[in-house]
Design a protein around this motif. Structure first.
Motif, PDB file in Angstrom:
ATOM      1  N   THR A 164       0.849  -1.195   0.000  1.00  0.00           N
ATOM      2  CA  THR A 164       0.000   0.000   0.000  1.00  0.00           C
ATOM      3  C   THR A 164       0.885   1.245   0.000  1.00  0.00           C
ATOM      4  O   THR A 164       2.087   1.168   0.314  1.00  0.00           O
ATOM      5  CB  THR A 164      -0.880   0.055   1.259  1.00  0.00           C
ATOM      6  N   GLY A 198      -5.228  -0.553  -2.561  1.00  0.00           N
ATOM      7  CA  GLY A 198      -5.679   0.804  -2.236  1.00  0.00           C
ATOM      8  C   GLY A 198      -5.651   1.167  -0.770  1.00  0.00           C
ATOM      9  O   GLY A 198      -6.172   2.208  -0.371  1.00  0.00           O
ATOM     10  N   ALA A 204      -5.449   4.598   2.815  1.00  0.00           N
ATOM     11  CA  ALA A 204      -6.033   5.915   2.532  1.00  0.00           C
ATOM     12  C   ALA A 204      -6.866   6.393   3.725  1.00  0.00           C
ATOM     13  O   ALA A 204      -6.927   7.587   3.996  1.00  0.00           O
ATOM     14  CB  ALA A 204      -6.890   5.843   1.278  1.00  0.00           C
ATOM     15  N   TRP A 225       0.004  10.022   0.289  1.00  0.00           N
ATOM     16  CA  TRP A 225      -0.707   8.845  -0.237  1.00  0.00           C
ATOM     17  C   TRP A 225      -1.039   9.086  -1.707  1.00  0.00           C
ATOM     18  O   TRP A 225      -0.806   8.231  -2.569  1.00  0.00           O
ATOM     19  CB  TRP A 225      -1.987   8.607   0.574  1.00  0.00           C
ATOM     20  N   LEU A 226      -1.575  10.271  -1.984  1.00  0.00           N
ATOM     21  CA  LEU A 226      -1.956  10.593  -3.367  1.00  0.00           C
ATOM     22  C   LEU A 226      -0.716  10.715  -4.260  1.00  0.00           C
ATOM     23  O   LEU A 226      -0.728  10.263  -5.408  1.00  0.00           O
ATOM     24  CB  LEU A 226      -2.763  11.893  -3.382  1.00  0.00           C
ATOM     25  N   HIS A 231       0.569   7.210  -5.262  1.00  0.00           N
ATOM     26  CA  HIS A 231      -0.244   6.607  -6.333  1.00  0.00           C
ATOM     27  C   HIS A 231      -0.010   7.319  -7.663  1.00  0.00           C
ATOM     28  O   HIS A 231       0.045   6.678  -8.718  1.00  0.00           O
ATOM     29  CB  HIS A 231      -1.730   6.618  -5.947  1.00  0.00           C
ATOM     30  N   ASN A 246      -5.662   0.699  -6.787  1.00  0.00           N
ATOM     31  CA  ASN A 246      -7.015   0.912  -6.269  1.00  0.00           C
ATOM     32  C   ASN A 246      -6.970   1.984  -5.180  1.00  0.00           C
ATOM     33  O   ASN A 246      -5.879   2.372  -4.725  1.00  0.00           O
ATOM     34  CB  ASN A 246      -7.576  -0.379  -5.667  1.00  0.00           C
ATOM     35  N   ALA A 247      -8.135   2.410  -4.737  1.00  0.00           N
ATOM     36  CA  ALA A 247      -8.197   3.408  -3.662  1.00  0.00           C
ATOM     37  C   ALA A 247      -9.294   3.010  -2.680  1.00  0.00           C
ATOM     38  O   ALA A 247     -10.401   2.654  -3.095  1.00  0.00           O
ATOM     39  CB  ALA A 247      -8.516   4.780  -4.245  1.00  0.00           C
ATOM     40  N   LEU A 250      -9.750  11.987  -4.643  1.00  0.00           N
ATOM     41  CA  LEU A 250      -9.420  10.876  -5.554  1.00  0.00           C
ATOM     42  C   LEU A 250      -9.823  11.215  -6.992  1.00  0.00           C
ATOM     43  O   LEU A 250      -9.088  10.921  -7.942  1.00  0.00           O
ATOM     44  CB  LEU A 250     -10.129   9.593  -5.112  1.00  0.00           C
ATOM     45  N   GLN A 307      -7.513  11.198 -10.293  1.00  0.00           N
ATOM     46  CA  GLN A 307      -7.874  10.333 -11.420  1.00  0.00           C
ATOM     47  C   GLN A 307      -8.007  11.131 -12.720  1.00  0.00           C
ATOM     48  O   GLN A 307      -7.652  10.631 -13.793  1.00  0.00           O
ATOM     49  CB  GLN A 307      -9.182   9.584 -11.094  1.00  0.00           C
ATOM     50  N   PHE A 313      -6.531   4.683 -11.371  1.00  0.00           N
ATOM     51  CA  PHE A 313      -7.303   3.892 -10.397  1.00  0.00           C
ATOM     52  C   PHE A 313      -8.289   2.987 -11.125  1.00  0.00           C
ATOM     53  O   PHE A 313      -9.089   3.452 -11.942  1.00  0.00           O
ATOM     54  CB  PHE A 313      -8.103   4.799  -9.446  1.00  0.00           C
ATOM     55  N   PHE A 339     -12.642   1.935  -6.686  1.00  0.00           N
ATOM     56  CA  PHE A 339     -12.782   2.595  -5.387  1.00  0.00           C
ATOM     57  C   PHE A 339     -13.440   1.595  -4.446  1.00  0.00           C
ATOM     58  O   PHE A 339     -14.439   0.951  -4.799  1.00  0.00           O
ATOM     59  CB  PHE A 339     -13.657   3.838  -5.507  1.00  0.00           C
TER      60      PHE A 339
END
Ligand code: SF4
Length: 354
Positions: A135, A167, A170, A191-192, A195, A206-207, A227, A231, A237, A240
């Motif tokens: 993750t 994911g 988060a 985190w963002l 990714h 995934n998130a 998110l 995206q 992604f 969700f």
């Protein structure tokens, strides 16, 4: 423009719209979410045959909501050997699994190579098995612990055979909530960022969103919008996954738990807000299989998979410790009026069970 008009015309929703959707009648909300779902996927319900492996529960972090890590409520620290992990992978592979989903606690004692070698050994033995691992919270931990940049950790993941990122980690992006419940873990921005860097390598992820604890409805909408913004930029992604908070064996004091109605509304709202993330997953390990089946009528098109063995949610009270048999899974999806579609980790169709 009136919100119902926006929904009828498929116009992108904003923060206020997301909040207002919670005030809709459940079935009216479900109608709009199902319309979007049906347009994309008809009655198909995706799942995969996968195996979750959680190699260690020894953790340098202390998230208040966590029941998985070894602590005073769960005093059973373990670290699987690579041989034990390979044995589990072998058995799942022989049972038809096409994905291993590997998520660990942040073990400060193993060394970076220990994590990487797991992936390499699996890929060497089973080159066609999809390895979904690490993750963004683990990437952040490994980066800080061993002094590598995020880019360097990601480069190593690619070299050692990680195919996609799960994911997890988060939780809820709101900084105040995060500071209270998982201080010390990866920040929302990072985190963002992780990714985003992964997506820039042409890879998918995934998130998740952990909900139903101390967060508000506004925090959930904010989470989804952050998110959606990423995206728009990366399109990386696949899915969700709203994770329903599990209440046992942890240190987060929650007085009021969500009922089924608000859980279903959250699935439906995520389908409507996240117009650029194709799949909404009702992860049955946290929602219960019955509610996950109903969630198919409220925007969810994916039920995760057979899982086979699961340690993180089950430690907090979920009934997912031993996964589910494929036949049972298929029967449940069919009897709920949907068509099970076995997929691979990137949502290519493997088999349609008409
Ligand atoms: S949620 Fe993950 S990082 Fe947090 S304490 Fe549990 S295992 Fe550690």
């Amino acid at each position: 423009m009136d919100l119902k008009q926006k929904l009828k015309s498929n116009i992108r929703l904003d923060f206020d719209d997301g909040l207002k959707l919670y005030e809709f009648d459940l079935f009216e909300l479900g109608f709009y979410a199902d319309k979007v779902r049906q347009k994309r996927f008809g009655k198909e319900a995706y799942f995969n045959v996968n195996r979750h492996i959680n190699p260690t529960n020894i953790c340098a972090d202390i998230c208040k909501f966590c029941a998985f890590s070894a602590n005073r409520k769960n005093p059973n620290p373990y670290t699987l050997s690579h041989e034990e992990i390979l044995k589990a992978v072998e058995s799942s592979y022989n049972n038809g699994a096409n994905e291993v989903h590997i998520v660990s606690a942040h073990n400060p004692h193993t060394g970076f190579e220990w994590y990487l070698e797991i992936f390499k050994k699996i890929k060497t033995a089973y080159p066609d098995l999809h390895v979904k691992a690490l993750t963004a919270a683990e990437v952040d931990f490994l980066s800080r612990k061993y002094g590598f940049s995020y880019e360097q950790v990601i480069q190593k993941m690619l070299e050692y055979g990680v195919d996609s990122m799960p994911g997890g980690g988060a939780e809820v992006f709101d900084e105040k909530i995060r500071a209270y419940m998982c201080k010390g873990k990866v920040s929302s921005d990072n985190w963002l960022k992780i990714h985003s860097l992964w997506h820039q390598k042409g890879k998918m992820s995934n998130a998740t969103m952990l909900f139903g604890h101390i967060e508000s409805k506004a925090h959930r909408i904010d989470h989804m919008l952050r998110l959606r913004d990423l995206q728009d930029k990366t399109n990386g992604f696949n899915a969700f996954i709203p994770l329903v908070y599990q209440r046992q064996n942890n240190f987060l004091k929650v007085n009021k738990f969500l009922g089924s109605e608000e859980i279903l509304k959250t699935y439906a709202i995520s389908r409507l807000i996240l117009d650029n993330i194709p799949h909404i997953k009702a992860y049955w390990a946290t929602s219960t299989i019955n509610l996950a089946l109903i969630a198919q009528e409220f925007g969810a098109d994916d039920l995760d998979g057979t899982i086979e063995k699961e340690s993180i949610q089950s430690a907090a009270g979920a009934k997912s410790a031993n996964g589910m048999k494929l036949k049972d899974f298929l029967d449940l999806i069919k009897s709920s009026g949907f068509i099970p579609v076995q997929r691979d980790s990137l949502y290519n169709k493997i088999k349609i069970y008409n």
